[in-house]
Design a protein around this motif. Sequence first.
Motif, PDB file in Angstrom:
ATOM      1  N   TRP A  79     -80.972   4.718  21.274  1.00 29.46           N
ATOM      2  CA  TRP A  79     -80.575   5.333  20.008  1.00 29.46           C
ATOM      3  C   TRP A  79     -79.847   4.287  19.169  1.00 29.46           C
ATOM      4  O   TRP A  79     -78.910   3.637  19.632  1.00 29.46           O
ATOM      5  CB  TRP A  79     -79.663   6.524  20.291  1.00 29.46           C
ATOM      6  N   GLU A  80     -80.309   4.097  17.946  1.00 32.03           N
ATOM      7  CA  GLU A  80     -79.735   3.083  17.058  1.00 32.03           C
ATOM      8  C   GLU A  80     -78.661   3.706  16.160  1.00 32.03           C
ATOM      9  O   GLU A  80     -78.751   4.874  15.783  1.00 32.03           O
ATOM     10  CB  GLU A  80     -80.834   2.479  16.174  1.00 32.03           C
ATOM     11  N   PRO A  81     -77.634   2.915  15.782  1.00 39.38           N
ATOM     12  CA  PRO A  81     -76.583   3.431  14.890  1.00 39.38           C
ATOM     13  C   PRO A  81     -77.137   3.887  13.535  1.00 39.38           C
ATOM     14  O   PRO A  81     -76.634   4.853  12.957  1.00 39.38           O
ATOM     15  CB  PRO A  81     -75.633   2.239  14.713  1.00 39.38           C
ATOM     16  N   SER A  82     -78.181   3.231  13.040  1.00 40.44           N
ATOM     17  CA  SER A  82     -78.766   3.647  11.761  1.00 40.44           C
ATOM     18  C   SER A  82     -79.368   5.050  11.873  1.00 40.44           C
ATOM     19  O   SER A  82     -79.321   5.827  10.915  1.00 40.44           O
ATOM     20  CB  SER A  82     -79.825   2.645  11.307  1.00 40.44           C
ATOM     21  N   GLU A  83     -79.905   5.383  13.036  1.00 41.65           N
ATOM     22  CA  GLU A  83     -80.450   6.724  13.240  1.00 41.65           C
ATOM     23  C   GLU A  83     -79.333   7.756  13.276  1.00 41.65           C
ATOM     24  O   GLU A  83     -79.508   8.886  12.827  1.00 41.65           O
ATOM     25  CB  GLU A  83     -81.268   6.773  14.539  1.00 41.65           C
ATOM     26  N   ASP A  84     -78.191   7.345  13.798  1.00 45.68           N
ATOM     27  CA  ASP A  84     -77.035   8.233  13.834  1.00 45.68           C
ATOM     28  C   ASP A  84     -76.581   8.554  12.413  1.00 45.68           C
ATOM     29  O   ASP A  84     -76.298   9.711  12.082  1.00 45.68           O
ATOM     30  CB  ASP A  84     -75.897   7.571  14.621  1.00 45.68           C
ATOM     31  N   ALA A  85     -76.544   7.524  11.551  1.00 45.33           N
ATOM     32  CA  ALA A  85     -76.138   7.729  10.154  1.00 45.33           C
ATOM     33  C   ALA A  85     -77.154   8.609   9.432  1.00 45.33           C
ATOM     34  O   ALA A  85     -76.767   9.499   8.651  1.00 45.33           O
ATOM     35  CB  ALA A  85     -76.002   6.375   9.451  1.00 45.33           C
TER      36      ALA A  85
END
Length: 195
Positions: free
Chosen positions: A178-184
């Motif tokens: 899971w990437e931080p950009s996906e979290d945002a």
Amino acid sequence: REAAAEEVEAGVDIDVGAGIDAEEEEEEDAPRPVVEDIYTASAFVVTTTNAQVVDNYVFMLETFETNSAATNAAVVDFLFRMAYGEALYPMLFQVSTMALFNRLLQNKALRTDPKNKRLVVLCKWVVRRLVEGGKVYPGVFAELVQRTTVKRAQQLVLIFKGEVDAQSMLPRATVRRWEPSEDAALRRVWEMKQQ
């Protein structure tokens, strides 16, 4: 081209072979060596076996009582070679096939007739392989409701023999991080949904 078209219209004979070397003609006329392969019944069974072929043979076996002796012998011979000779017996692990084998084995006249000995042996042998395989790999019972391919049948035989682990034959799921950009992006979608 125009000259050739005018000659054709005028009825002039055209030499079709003009321009072909004599060597090329000799090469075309030279006999080519023929390699013959010995084609055995085993090779026939391996190359023709697939789920549809097995279904068709089992379908012919359903009318065993009314088929000719030659038809029954051919059907039983193919299924016996496929199941026993080529170790593709898991292809017969179908609910309909097991129900047919049960019906055939319950027929006392069929069981006691010496002409049907090979069929009775086939039915018993396949059912035993299913039961024994179920002890090693209980997931084999799920195979009863779907067609089994040649590749899957070969995998099941290896599992039954204990040569491979059943888990190693399951398709691998790909797991990605899971990437931080996906979290945002997920947070933005959540906020938009809340408004």
